[in-house]
Design an enzyme around this catalytic site. Structure first.
Site, mmCIF file in Angstrom:
data_model
loop_
_atom_site.group_PDB
_atom_site.id
_atom_site.type_symbol
_atom_site.label_atom_id
_atom_site.label_comp_id
_atom_site.label_asym_id
_atom_site.label_seq_id
_atom_site.Cartn_x
_atom_site.Cartn_y
_atom_site.Cartn_z
ATOM 1 N N LYS A 10 40.485 -23.504 15.348
ATOM 2 C CA LYS A 10 39.549 -23.487 14.493
ATOM 3 C C LYS A 10 39.832 -22.536 13.185
ATOM 4 O O LYS A 10 40.705 -21.602 13.448
ATOM 5 C CB LYS A 10 38.063 -23.284 15.008
ATOM 6 C CG LYS A 10 37.746 -24.365 16.056
ATOM 7 C CD LYS A 10 36.222 -24.106 16.411
ATOM 8 C CE LYS A 10 35.967 -25.162 17.355
ATOM 9 N NZ LYS A 10 34.280 -25.050 17.754
ATOM 10 N N TYR A 50 32.837 -34.680 14.467
ATOM 11 C CA TYR A 50 31.902 -33.863 15.155
ATOM 12 C C TYR A 50 30.491 -34.867 15.030
ATOM 13 O O TYR A 50 29.301 -34.107 15.323
ATOM 14 C CB TYR A 50 31.270 -32.552 14.720
ATOM 15 C CG TYR A 50 32.235 -31.394 15.467
ATOM 16 C CD1 TYR A 50 32.065 -31.137 16.623
ATOM 17 C CD2 TYR A 50 32.901 -30.733 14.465
ATOM 18 C CE1 TYR A 50 32.755 -30.324 17.110
ATOM 19 C CE2 TYR A 50 33.696 -29.839 14.833
ATOM 20 C CZ TYR A 50 33.668 -29.427 16.389
ATOM 21 O OH TYR A 50 34.508 -28.518 16.863
ATOM 22 N N PHE A 58 22.855 -27.622 13.910
ATOM 23 C CA PHE A 58 23.883 -26.939 13.473
ATOM 24 C C PHE A 58 25.100 -27.752 12.672
ATOM 25 O O PHE A 58 26.169 -27.164 12.278
ATOM 26 C CB PHE A 58 24.621 -25.872 14.643
ATOM 27 C CG PHE A 58 25.025 -26.422 15.643
ATOM 28 C CD1 PHE A 58 26.013 -27.210 15.897
ATOM 29 C CD2 PHE A 58 24.073 -26.635 16.912
ATOM 30 C CE1 PHE A 58 26.494 -28.103 17.024
ATOM 31 C CE2 PHE A 58 24.491 -27.345 18.113
ATOM 32 C CZ PHE A 58 25.629 -28.010 18.178
ATOM 33 N N ARG A 103 37.822 -17.591 23.892
ATOM 34 C CA ARG A 103 36.727 -17.403 22.898
ATOM 35 C C ARG A 103 36.020 -15.985 23.189
ATOM 36 O O ARG A 103 35.625 -15.433 22.218
ATOM 37 C CB ARG A 103 35.260 -18.512 23.392
ATOM 38 C CG ARG A 103 35.932 -19.806 22.834
ATOM 39 C CD ARG A 103 35.028 -20.773 23.213
ATOM 40 N NE ARG A 103 35.003 -21.884 22.364
ATOM 41 C CZ ARG A 103 34.510 -23.256 22.903
ATOM 42 N NH1 ARG A 103 33.938 -23.381 24.079
ATOM 43 N NH2 ARG A 103 34.499 -24.344 21.900
ATOM 44 N N ASN A 113 33.890 -20.092 17.056
ATOM 45 C CA ASN A 113 34.159 -19.410 18.405
ATOM 46 C C ASN A 113 35.690 -19.885 18.608
ATOM 47 O O ASN A 113 36.199 -20.085 19.796
ATOM 48 C CB ASN A 113 33.214 -20.161 19.566
ATOM 49 C CG ASN A 113 33.336 -21.704 19.194
ATOM 50 O OD1 ASN A 113 33.886 -22.270 18.296
ATOM 51 N ND2 ASN A 113 32.612 -22.376 20.205
ATOM 52 N N HIS A 116 38.586 -25.637 20.013
ATOM 53 C CA HIS A 116 37.961 -26.533 20.367
ATOM 54 C C HIS A 116 38.687 -27.210 21.703
ATOM 55 O O HIS A 116 39.987 -27.217 21.785
ATOM 56 C CB HIS A 116 37.738 -27.583 19.286
ATOM 57 C CG HIS A 116 37.281 -29.044 19.810
ATOM 58 N ND1 HIS A 116 35.998 -29.196 19.781
ATOM 59 C CD2 HIS A 116 38.062 -29.947 20.277
ATOM 60 C CE1 HIS A 116 35.759 -30.652 20.417
ATOM 61 N NE2 HIS A 116 37.225 -31.008 20.539
ATOM 62 N N GLU A 127 38.990 -38.201 20.880
ATOM 63 C CA GLU A 127 39.161 -37.318 19.770
ATOM 64 C C GLU A 127 40.767 -37.350 19.585
ATOM 65 O O GLU A 127 41.276 -37.199 18.370
ATOM 66 C CB GLU A 127 38.985 -35.835 20.426
ATOM 67 C CG GLU A 127 37.344 -35.918 20.605
ATOM 68 C CD GLU A 127 37.055 -34.282 21.290
ATOM 69 O OE1 GLU A 127 37.784 -33.797 21.707
ATOM 70 O OE2 GLU A 127 35.840 -34.199 21.275
HETATM 71 P P1 ADP Z 1 31.800 -27.116 23.024
HETATM 72 O O1 ADP Z 1 32.722 -26.609 21.661
HETATM 73 O O2 ADP Z 1 32.021 -25.822 23.985
HETATM 74 O O3 ADP Z 1 32.035 -28.076 23.701
HETATM 75 P P2 ADP Z 1 29.534 -28.165 21.761
HETATM 76 O O4 ADP Z 1 30.230 -29.575 21.948
HETATM 77 O O5 ADP Z 1 28.203 -28.012 22.330
HETATM 78 O O6 ADP Z 1 30.495 -26.819 22.404
HETATM 79 O O7 ADP Z 1 29.468 -27.712 20.126
HETATM 80 C C1 ADP Z 1 30.542 -28.089 19.274
HETATM 81 C C2 ADP Z 1 30.557 -27.098 18.561
HETATM 82 O O8 ADP Z 1 29.474 -26.679 17.636
HETATM 83 C C3 ADP Z 1 30.821 -25.490 19.039
HETATM 84 O O9 ADP Z 1 32.149 -25.266 19.583
HETATM 85 C C4 ADP Z 1 30.456 -24.501 18.061
HETATM 86 O O10 ADP Z 1 31.493 -24.333 17.037
HETATM 87 C C5 ADP Z 1 29.249 -25.367 17.448
HETATM 88 N N1 ADP Z 1 27.867 -24.763 17.968
HETATM 89 C C6 ADP Z 1 27.569 -25.198 19.302
HETATM 90 N N2 ADP Z 1 26.243 -24.817 19.319
HETATM 91 C C7 ADP Z 1 25.956 -24.221 18.289
HETATM 92 C C8 ADP Z 1 24.800 -23.292 18.057
HETATM 93 N N3 ADP Z 1 23.516 -23.303 18.703
HETATM 94 N N4 ADP Z 1 24.690 -22.957 16.622
HETATM 95 C C9 ADP Z 1 25.889 -22.943 15.978
HETATM 96 N N5 ADP Z 1 27.066 -23.899 16.203
HETATM 97 C C10 ADP Z 1 27.001 -24.169 17.326
HETATM 98 MG MG MG Z 2 31.834 -30.248 22.679
#
Ligand code: ADP
Ligand code: MG
Length: 134
Positions: A10, A50, A58, A103, A113, A116, A127
């Site tokens: 990212k 997304y 968010f 992470r 973070n 992805h 994806e």
């Molecule tokens: P992951 O990337 O671990 O699969 P998610 O699919 O739940 O997590 O979320 C996608 C992305 O959205 C996360 O990697 C992060 O960058 C962002 N994200 C997730 N939860 C939050 C939150 N509570 N506040 C802000 N950004 C978030």
């Molecule tokens: Mg995810």
């Protein structure tokens, strides 16, 4: 069984100059990099990628972040690639990610973070096709 997943370095991690360290870790973990490309997503690109999160609070901030600079998109292959890559990444929130995960090492916040990874077979296929139409 050999499997494929989509990984992204990212914009926060690209700005930190840790592309090399993350790619090194990917190689050490036994992934084959099938495709790799530097991209700068537009806001609309990020919203499309997304789309599954469109109703989350968010979504706007996440898509601003993901379009804020260069990112590296990669198609990775290995045995059990999806679960293995998620394990190497660690928990979504870097504060909760285990030591030794990417992470934990490079993430800044639950949003910024560093990396992805696809979360299941169907999402991986979607994806991968999103970035690497064959
Ligand atoms: P992951 O990337 O671990 O699969 P998610 O699919 O739940 O997590 O979320 C996608 C992305 O959205 C996360 O990697 C992060 O960058 C962002 N994200 C997730 N939860 C939050 C939150 N509570 N506040 C802000 N950004 C978030
Ligand atoms: Mg995810």
């Amino acid at each position: 069984m050999t499997e494929r997943t989509l990984a992204i370095i990212k914009p926060d991690a690209v700005k930190k100059n840790v592309i090399g360290r993350i790619v090194q870790r990917i190689e050490e973990e036994g992934f084959r990099i099938v495709e790799m490309r530097l991209v700068h997503l537009s806001k609309d690109d990020a919203k499309g990628f997304y789309i599954v999160h469109k109703d989350r609070p968010f979504y706007d901030s996440l898509t601003d972040f993901m379009s804020s600079g260069d990112a590296v998109v990669m198609l990775l292959e290995r045995e059990d690639a999806i679960a293995t890559w998620r394990k190497v990444m660690g928990a979504t929130d870097p504060a909760k990610a285990a030591p030794g995960t990417l992470r934990h090492a490079y993430g800044f916040s639950i949003e910024r973070n560093a990396v992805h990874g696809s979360d299941a077979r169907e999402t991986a296929a979607w994806e991968i096709n999103h970035f690497f139409k064959s």
